[in-house]
Motif scaffolding. Structure first.
Motif, short mmCIF file in Angstrom:
data_model
loop_
_atom_site.label_atom_id
_atom_site.label_comp_id
_atom_site.label_asym_id
_atom_site.label_seq_id
_atom_site.Cartn_x
_atom_site.Cartn_y
_atom_site.Cartn_z
N ASP A 123 -30.35 -29.72 60.81
CA ASP A 123 -31.79 -29.87 60.99
C ASP A 123 -32.41 -28.58 61.50
OD1 ASP A 123 -31.07 -29.87 63.69
OD2 ASP A 123 -31.59 -31.94 64.03
N ALA A 146 -35.12 -26.67 64.45
CA ALA A 146 -35.72 -26.76 65.79
C ALA A 146 -36.71 -25.61 65.92
CB ALA A 146 -34.64 -26.65 66.87
N ARG A 156 -29.48 -35.13 68.64
CA ARG A 156 -28.19 -34.61 68.20
C ARG A 156 -27.05 -35.46 68.74
NH1 ARG A 156 -29.84 -28.26 68.82
NH2 ARG A 156 -31.10 -28.24 66.93
N GLU A 162 -35.47 -31.44 74.07
CA GLU A 162 -35.96 -32.33 73.01
C GLU A 162 -34.95 -32.47 71.88
OE1 GLU A 162 -37.90 -29.70 74.13
OE2 GLU A 162 -39.26 -30.91 75.36
N SER A 163 -34.23 -31.41 71.57
CA SER A 163 -33.30 -31.47 70.44
C SER A 163 -31.97 -32.12 70.79
CB SER A 163 -33.05 -30.06 69.89
OG SER A 163 -32.48 -29.23 70.89
#
Length: 163
Positions: A84, A86, A142, A137-138
């Motif tokens: 993904d 970020a 994950r 936030e990530s």
């Protein structure tokens, strides 16, 4: 937070302008199912291990290197869990970057978890149901994707402009 030499060289030319960088992250679990997290020096928040790939570096070996460099833990990779993006992230010094991230599930095989670099101020193991509230936030998505147990990696199937 140390910046790879090649990124510092780019910054000498582009200043704080946005950069698109390749990164890796790892959800590291131990034999008890606990998750290894680092408290980042740049923002004080807890996060999964992550880092920028060096030019030509393969994502898998980069993830193992980052785990060792940041935490002192030796780990083996189990599988890719997500791919993904970020960012953009604006760092305290004004640098702006966005990342393409390849996230791995990894199993700790040896070593004592400790702060092993200047990027982090704390390293600790957490039960999946007792994660700190101040995760980046990530990190939460994950971790969720890595612990699903699905054999295939997650990736976005939607265009930013529609289905």
């Amino acid at each position: 937070m140390p910046v790879p030499a090649y990124v510092a060289a780019l910054r000498a030319h582009v200043g704080h302008a946005p950069l698109w960088l390749s990164g890796v992250s790892a959800v590291v679990v131990d034999g008890d199912g606990r998750i290894l997290l680092t408290r980042r020096a740049d923002n004080g928040r807890w996060a999964v291990v992550s880092g920028i790939l060096e030019p030509g570096e393969e994502p898998g070996p980069a993830a193992v290197r980052e785990i060792r460099e940041e935490t002192g833990v030796e780990a083996e990779l189990v599988r890719i869990t997500s791919v993904d993006t970020a960012g953009p992230i604006t760092y305290p010094n004004g640098d702006v970057a966005s990342y393409l991230d390849v996230c791995f599930l990894a199993r700790a095989v040896s070593g004592e978890a400790r702060v092993a670099d200047e990027e982090n101020i704390e390293v600790a193991w957490f039960a999946p149901d007792a994660l700190p509230a101040d995760l980046t936030e990530s990190s939460a998505p994950r971790i969720e994707k890595a612990l699903r147990g699905e054999p295939e990696a997650w990736f976005s199937r939607r265009s930013p402009t529609g289905p």
